[in-house]
Design an enzyme around this catalytic site. Structure first.
Site, PDB file in Angstrom:
ATOM      1  N   ASP A  15       0.758  -1.279  -0.413  1.00 31.04           N
ATOM      2  CA  ASP A  15       0.028   0.073   0.047  1.00 31.04           C
ATOM      3  C   ASP A  15       0.833   0.773  -0.045  1.00 31.04           C
ATOM      4  O   ASP A  15       0.616   2.307   0.784  1.00 31.04           O
ATOM      5  CB  ASP A  15      -1.158   0.049   1.145  1.00 31.04           C
ATOM      6  CG  ASP A  15      -1.597  -0.726   1.295  1.00 31.04           C
ATOM      7  OD1 ASP A  15      -2.077  -1.575   0.251  1.00 31.04           O
ATOM      8  OD2 ASP A  15      -3.191  -1.327   1.911  1.00 31.04           O
ATOM      9  N   ASP A  53      -4.588  -0.525  -1.885  1.00 36.80           N
ATOM     10  CA  ASP A  53      -6.155  -0.596  -1.207  1.00 36.80           C
ATOM     11  C   ASP A  53      -6.790   0.538  -2.225  1.00 36.80           C
ATOM     12  O   ASP A  53      -6.585   1.251  -3.079  1.00 36.80           O
ATOM     13  CB  ASP A  53      -5.769   0.553   0.008  1.00 36.80           C
ATOM     14  CG  ASP A  53      -6.484   0.073   1.237  1.00 36.80           C
ATOM     15  OD1 ASP A  53      -7.130  -0.581   1.670  1.00 36.80           O
ATOM     16  OD2 ASP A  53      -7.275   1.032   1.709  1.00 36.80           O
ATOM     17  N   HIS A  55     -10.528   0.950  -2.643  1.00 40.04           N
ATOM     18  CA  HIS A  55     -12.083   0.943  -1.753  1.00 40.04           C
ATOM     19  C   HIS A  55     -12.897   1.680  -3.189  1.00 40.04           C
ATOM     20  O   HIS A  55     -12.516   2.597  -4.449  1.00 40.04           O
ATOM     21  CB  HIS A  55     -12.196   1.371  -1.780  1.00 40.04           C
ATOM     22  CG  HIS A  55     -11.986   1.603  -0.204  1.00 40.04           C
ATOM     23  ND1 HIS A  55     -11.795   0.014   0.112  1.00 40.04           N
ATOM     24  CD2 HIS A  55     -10.716   1.641   0.934  1.00 40.04           C
ATOM     25  CE1 HIS A  55     -10.168  -0.496   1.590  1.00 40.04           C
ATOM     26  NE2 HIS A  55      -9.768   0.893   1.366  1.00 40.04           N
ATOM     27  N   HIS A  59     -17.279   2.513   0.310  1.00 35.88           N
ATOM     28  CA  HIS A  59     -16.843   1.297   0.981  1.00 35.88           C
ATOM     29  C   HIS A  59     -17.518   1.229   2.660  1.00 35.88           C
ATOM     30  O   HIS A  59     -17.060   2.842   3.127  1.00 35.88           O
ATOM     31  CB  HIS A  59     -15.639   1.927   0.842  1.00 35.88           C
ATOM     32  CG  HIS A  59     -14.785   0.040   1.600  1.00 35.88           C
ATOM     33  ND1 HIS A  59     -14.478  -0.105   2.491  1.00 35.88           N
ATOM     34  CD2 HIS A  59     -14.941  -1.084   0.708  1.00 35.88           C
ATOM     35  CE1 HIS A  59     -13.474  -1.849   2.540  1.00 35.88           C
ATOM     36  NE2 HIS A  59     -14.324  -1.527   1.263  1.00 35.88           N
ATOM     37  N   HIS A  88     -10.190   6.853   1.933  1.00 38.74           N
ATOM     38  CA  HIS A  88      -8.763   6.736   1.356  1.00 38.74           C
ATOM     39  C   HIS A  88      -9.233   5.947   0.144  1.00 38.74           C
ATOM     40  O   HIS A  88      -9.775   4.883   0.310  1.00 38.74           O
ATOM     41  CB  HIS A  88      -8.314   6.627   2.086  1.00 38.74           C
ATOM     42  CG  HIS A  88      -8.009   5.115   2.765  1.00 38.74           C
ATOM     43  ND1 HIS A  88      -9.504   4.913   3.626  1.00 38.74           N
ATOM     44  CD2 HIS A  88      -8.236   3.675   2.513  1.00 38.74           C
ATOM     45  CE1 HIS A  88      -9.603   3.251   3.835  1.00 38.74           C
ATOM     46  NE2 HIS A  88      -8.341   3.125   3.200  1.00 38.74           N
ATOM     47  N   LYS A 113      -6.939  -5.123  -3.431  1.00 38.33           N
ATOM     48  CA  LYS A 113      -7.991  -5.150  -2.285  1.00 38.33           C
ATOM     49  C   LYS A 113      -9.334  -4.456  -1.160  1.00 38.33           C
ATOM     50  O   LYS A 113      -8.347  -3.302  -1.856  1.00 38.33           O
ATOM     51  CB  LYS A 113      -7.076  -6.406  -0.909  1.00 38.33           C
ATOM     52  CG  LYS A 113      -6.612  -5.105   0.002  1.00 38.33           C
ATOM     53  CD  LYS A 113      -5.602  -5.634   0.884  1.00 38.33           C
ATOM     54  CE  LYS A 113      -4.043  -4.393   1.226  1.00 38.33           C
ATOM     55  NZ  LYS A 113      -4.634  -3.404   1.630  1.00 38.33           N
ATOM     56  N   CYS A 158      -2.315  -2.877   7.427  1.00 37.02           N
ATOM     57  CA  CYS A 158      -2.643  -3.607   6.622  1.00 37.02           C
ATOM     58  C   CYS A 158      -1.204  -4.681   6.290  1.00 37.02           C
ATOM     59  O   CYS A 158      -0.746  -5.210   5.707  1.00 37.02           O
ATOM     60  CB  CYS A 158      -2.028  -2.844   5.291  1.00 37.02           C
ATOM     61  SG  CYS A 158      -4.115  -2.282   4.783  1.00 37.02           S
TER      62      CYS A 158
HETATM   63  C1  VGL Z   1      -4.871   0.786   5.858  1.00 36.63           C
HETATM   64  C2  VGL Z   1      -6.490   1.695   7.247  1.00 36.63           C
HETATM   65  C3  VGL Z   1      -7.730   1.514   5.864  1.00 36.63           C
HETATM   66  C4  VGL Z   1      -3.004   0.075   5.549  1.00 36.63           C
HETATM   67  C5  VGL Z   1      -5.919   0.478   4.382  1.00 36.63           C
HETATM   68  O1  VGL Z   1      -3.047   0.358   4.568  1.00 36.63           O
HETATM   69  O2  VGL Z   1      -2.793   0.182   6.031  1.00 36.63           O
HETATM   70  N1  VGL Z   1      -4.841   0.899   6.241  1.00 36.63           N
HETATM   71  N2  VGL Z   1      -7.458   0.839   4.616  1.00 36.63           N
HETATM   72 ZN    ZN Z   2      -8.843   1.294   3.127  1.00 32.80          ZN
END
Ligand code: VGL
Ligand code: ZN
Length: 211
Positions: A15, A53, A55, A59, A88, A113, A158
């Protein structure tokens, strides 16, 4: 302690996306500082995999979708407690793009994901319902890989969930600590390291690989 990276080892880059970098909607402090180090580490690995990530705009993990809720509050869903986040990594937005400062042309796979509206997915292996698989374990098994080395954002979400699921799936997993940065909301970083240690995930500094 120096670790010799073998051709079977895989670097999993979690990510590294604009929304998690300074200026992003869920910026991780110092997130940009890891990018040169991730690039350097990647030169030592034949196999590199990214997670992203990804979404939909509505979401379930977004506080904006829950009346009266603010980011970093929690709600209870069918699959358990869900932290609510600022919007995000909405697909097709710049915030969801992998950083262009990543310089890893030999990376082989991007696992997206979190694209199912009703299920979050911190882990690169399986969604938060603990049932829906992303296919990453199957990919890695088919490629006959050895150890997983995990870097990226955020250490306590993550990165940790990916490392934990990798270990649960029977992989030998190491997190390269200085190539991660954390969100650290409500003690989440300390908890994540405790969980990873209990699961047998190794924790090393990048100098153990770079020398
Ligand atoms: C993440 C919060 C929500 C991450 C992703 O990449 O750690 N944290 N979505
Ligand atoms: Zn996320």
């Amino acid at each position: 302690m120096t670790i010799a990276v073998t051709p079977q080892d895989v670097l999993v880059v979690v990510d590294v996306q604009y929304d998690f970098l300074p200026g992003g909607s869920l910026a991780v402090a110092g997130g940009d500082e890891i990018v040169p180090l991730v690039n350097k580490l990647a030169t030592r690995f034949r196999n590199v995999v990214f997670t992203q990530d990804w979404h939909p705009a509505d979401h379930i993990s977004f506080a904006s979708q829950h009346e009266g809720k603010a980011p970093f509050e929690t709600i209870e869903l069918d699959y358990g407690t869900q932290v609510l986040w600022p919007d995000h990594c909405v697909w097709q937005t710049r915030g969801a793009e992998l950083s262009r400062d990543l310089n890893i042309p030999h990376a082989q796979l991007i696992i997206r994901k979190g694209y199912n509206k009703a299920i979050d997915s911190y882990s690169g292996f399986q969604e938060a319902d603990r049932e829906t698989l992303t296919g990453l374990a199957g990919y890695l098994s088919e490629r006959d890989v050895g150890r997983l080395f995990v870097v990226g954002l955020a250490t306590d979400f993550c990165v940790a969930w990916t490392a934990l699921d990798g270990a649960a799936g029977g992989f030998d997993v190491t997190v390269i600590e200085d190539a991660t940065r954390a969100i650290d909301a409500n003690g989440s970083l300390e908890q994540a390291w405790a969980d990873m240690e209990a699961a047998g995930v190794s924790r090393i500094p990048s100098r153990d690989i770079l020398g």
